[in-house]
Design a protein around this motif. Structure first.
Motif, short mmCIF file in Angstrom:
data_model
loop_
_atom_site.label_atom_id
_atom_site.label_comp_id
_atom_site.label_asym_id
_atom_site.label_seq_id
_atom_site.Cartn_x
_atom_site.Cartn_y
_atom_site.Cartn_z
N VAL A 1 0.86 -1.18 0.00
CA VAL A 1 0.00 0.00 0.00
C VAL A 1 0.90 1.23 0.00
O VAL A 1 1.89 1.27 0.72
CB VAL A 1 -0.90 0.01 1.26
N ARG A 2 0.52 2.21 -0.80
CA ARG A 2 1.28 3.46 -0.81
C ARG A 2 0.96 4.28 0.44
O ARG A 2 -0.16 4.23 0.94
CB ARG A 2 0.91 4.30 -2.03
N PRO A 3 1.94 5.06 0.92
CA PRO A 3 1.64 5.97 2.03
C PRO A 3 0.58 7.00 1.61
O PRO A 3 0.46 7.34 0.43
CB PRO A 3 2.99 6.64 2.29
N THR A 4 -0.17 7.47 2.57
CA THR A 4 -1.20 8.46 2.31
C THR A 4 -0.58 9.74 1.77
O THR A 4 0.39 10.25 2.32
CB THR A 4 -1.98 8.76 3.60
N SER A 5 -1.17 10.25 0.70
CA SER A 5 -0.68 11.46 0.06
C SER A 5 -1.05 12.70 0.88
O SER A 5 -2.21 12.90 1.23
CB SER A 5 -1.29 11.58 -1.34
N ALA B 1 -1.56 6.37 20.98
CA ALA B 1 -1.13 5.21 21.77
C ALA B 1 -0.95 3.99 20.87
O ALA B 1 0.03 3.24 21.00
CB ALA B 1 -2.14 4.92 22.88
N ALA B 2 -1.89 3.77 19.94
CA ALA B 2 -1.77 2.64 19.02
C ALA B 2 -0.55 2.81 18.12
O ALA B 2 0.16 1.83 17.85
CB ALA B 2 -3.03 2.51 18.17
N ALA B 3 -0.29 4.03 17.67
CA ALA B 3 0.89 4.28 16.82
C ALA B 3 2.17 4.01 17.59
O ALA B 3 3.10 3.39 17.07
CB ALA B 3 0.86 5.71 16.31
N ARG B 4 2.24 4.44 18.83
CA ARG B 4 3.44 4.23 19.63
C ARG B 4 3.66 2.75 19.90
O ARG B 4 4.77 2.23 19.75
CB ARG B 4 3.34 4.99 20.95
N ASN B 5 2.59 2.06 20.29
CA ASN B 5 2.69 0.64 20.57
C ASN B 5 3.09 -0.14 19.31
O ASN B 5 3.97 -1.01 19.37
CB ASN B 5 1.35 0.11 21.10
N THR B 6 2.48 0.17 18.19
CA THR B 6 2.79 -0.52 16.94
C THR B 6 4.22 -0.22 16.50
O THR B 6 4.94 -1.12 16.05
CB THR B 6 1.80 -0.10 15.84
N ASN B 7 4.65 1.01 16.65
CA ASN B 7 6.03 1.37 16.29
C ASN B 7 7.03 0.61 17.15
O ASN B 7 8.03 0.10 16.65
CB ASN B 7 6.24 2.87 16.43
N GLN B 8 6.75 0.52 18.44
CA GLN B 8 7.64 -0.21 19.35
C GLN B 8 7.73 -1.68 18.95
O GLN B 8 8.82 -2.25 18.92
CB GLN B 8 7.16 -0.10 20.80
N ARG B 9 6.59 -2.27 18.63
CA ARG B 9 6.59 -3.70 18.29
C ARG B 9 7.24 -3.98 16.95
O ARG B 9 8.06 -4.90 16.85
CB ARG B 9 5.15 -4.22 18.27
N ILE B 10 6.89 -3.22 15.92
CA ILE B 10 7.37 -3.54 14.58
C ILE B 10 8.74 -2.94 14.28
O ILE B 10 9.63 -3.62 13.78
CB ILE B 10 6.35 -3.07 13.51
N GLN B 11 8.93 -1.66 14.60
CA GLN B 11 10.15 -0.97 14.21
C GLN B 11 11.29 -1.15 15.22
O GLN B 11 12.43 -1.34 14.82
CB GLN B 11 9.88 0.53 14.02
N LEU C 1 -3.31 -0.56 9.85
CA LEU C 1 -3.02 0.29 8.70
C LEU C 1 -4.28 0.97 8.18
O LEU C 1 -4.29 2.18 7.92
CB LEU C 1 -2.37 -0.54 7.59
N MET C 2 -5.36 0.21 8.08
CA MET C 2 -6.62 0.79 7.60
C MET C 2 -7.20 1.79 8.58
O MET C 2 -7.76 2.81 8.17
CB MET C 2 -7.61 -0.32 7.28
N ILE C 3 -7.06 1.53 9.87
CA ILE C 3 -7.53 2.49 10.88
C ILE C 3 -6.73 3.78 10.75
O ILE C 3 -7.30 4.88 10.82
CB ILE C 3 -7.39 1.90 12.31
N LEU D 1 0.87 8.66 11.76
CA LEU D 1 1.89 7.97 12.55
C LEU D 1 1.59 6.48 12.67
O LEU D 1 2.50 5.64 12.61
CB LEU D 1 2.02 8.60 13.93
N LEU D 2 0.33 6.14 12.84
CA LEU D 2 -0.06 4.74 12.92
C LEU D 2 0.22 4.04 11.59
O LEU D 2 0.74 2.93 11.54
CB LEU D 2 -1.53 4.60 13.30
N GLU D 3 -0.11 4.72 10.50
CA GLU D 3 0.18 4.17 9.17
C GLU D 3 1.68 3.94 8.99
O GLU D 3 2.11 2.89 8.52
CB GLU D 3 -0.34 5.12 8.10
N ARG D 4 2.46 4.90 9.41
CA ARG D 4 3.92 4.79 9.28
C ARG D 4 4.47 3.66 10.15
O ARG D 4 5.41 2.97 9.77
CB ARG D 4 4.57 6.11 9.65
N ALA D 5 3.89 3.47 11.32
CA ALA D 5 4.35 2.41 12.22
C ALA D 5 4.12 1.03 11.62
O ALA D 5 4.80 0.07 11.98
CB ALA D 5 3.65 2.53 13.56
#
Length: 173
Positions: free
Chosen positions: A24-28, A77-87, A102-104, A158-162
Motif C-alpha cells: 500500500v502506498r503511504p497516504t498522500s 497510543a496505538a501508533a506508539r505501541n505498533t512502532n515499538q513492536r514492529i520498528q 493500517l486501515m484504521i 503515525l499509525l500508518e507509518r508504524a
C-alpha cells in the motif's frame, strides 16, 4: 503493509511505479490537504444554507471536543505501541492485525482531514459576527475542533507509518 524497498511484495521507492501486490502506498499529503479544503467548502455551505433558511447553524459542543481528543489519544497510543513492536523490537504481528491497524490509520487521516476542514469552515462562517459573545464562542469551539481533528490526522499518519515493514539490515542490495 507499507514498505520502502523494492523486494517482491513490497512497495516501490519510485513514486511513479505502481505498488506491487500486497503493498500500500503511504497516504498522500496533497490528498489530505485537498480533502480539508473540500471540508472547508462543505462547512461554509452548511452554515450558509441553514442560516438562509431561517435556522440556527450548529455549534460544536464540549463533548465533541472531548470525543475527538480521546480518539486522537487512542490513535497516538496505538501508533506508539505498533512502532515499538514492529520498528524497535522487530516483532512479527499477525498480518490481519497489521492490515487492520493500517486501515484504521489511513481512515483516521482521511476522516480527520475532512472534519478539520468542516470545523474550519464553521469557524470562518462565524467570524463575520465576532463582535458578540455567542459567535466568538462558536469560532473558538469550531477552531479547537479543527485543531483536534488535525491531531487525529497526525496520529493516523503515525499509525500508518508504524505499520511499515522494516528494512532488513542483513540484506545487501
Amino acid at each position: 503493509m507499507v514498505s520502502g524497498d523494492t523486494e517482491p511484495g513490497r512497495a516501490p521507492k519510485d513514486k511513479n511505479e505502481p505498488p506491487r501486490p500486497g503493498s500500500v502506498r503511504p497516504t498522500s499529503r496533497r490528498l489530505l490537504v485537498a480533502i480539508a479544503v473540500l471540508g472547508i467548502a462543505i462547512g461554509v455551505t452548511i452554515v450558509k444554507a441553514i442560516e438562509s433558511g431561517g435556522g440556527v447553524a450548529p455549534t460544536v459542543s464540549w463533548l465533541t471536543l472531548i470525543a475527538w481528543a480521546f480518539l486522537a489519544a487512542l490513535l497516538f497510543a496505538a501508533a506508539r505501541n505498533t512502532n515499538q513492536r514492529i520498528q524497535v523490537r522487530r516483532e512479527r504481528i499477525e498480518s490481519s492485525r497489521a492490515v487492520f491497524l493500517l486501515m484504521i490509520g489511513k481512515a483516521s487521516a482521511y476522516v480527520g482531514a475532512l472534519c478539520a476542514g468542516v470545523y474550519a469552515g464553521f469557524a470562518l462562517s462565524f467570524l463575520r459576527a465576532m463582535g458578540s459573545s455567542g459567535p466568538r464562542n462558536r469560532v473558538i469551539m469550531a477552531a479547537l475542533a479543527a485543531v483536534i481533528s488535525v491531531l487525529v490526522v497526525t496520529a493516523g499518519l503515525l499509525l500508518e507509518r508504524a505499520c511499515r515493514i522494516p528494512e532488513d539490515p542483513d540484506e545487501t542490495p
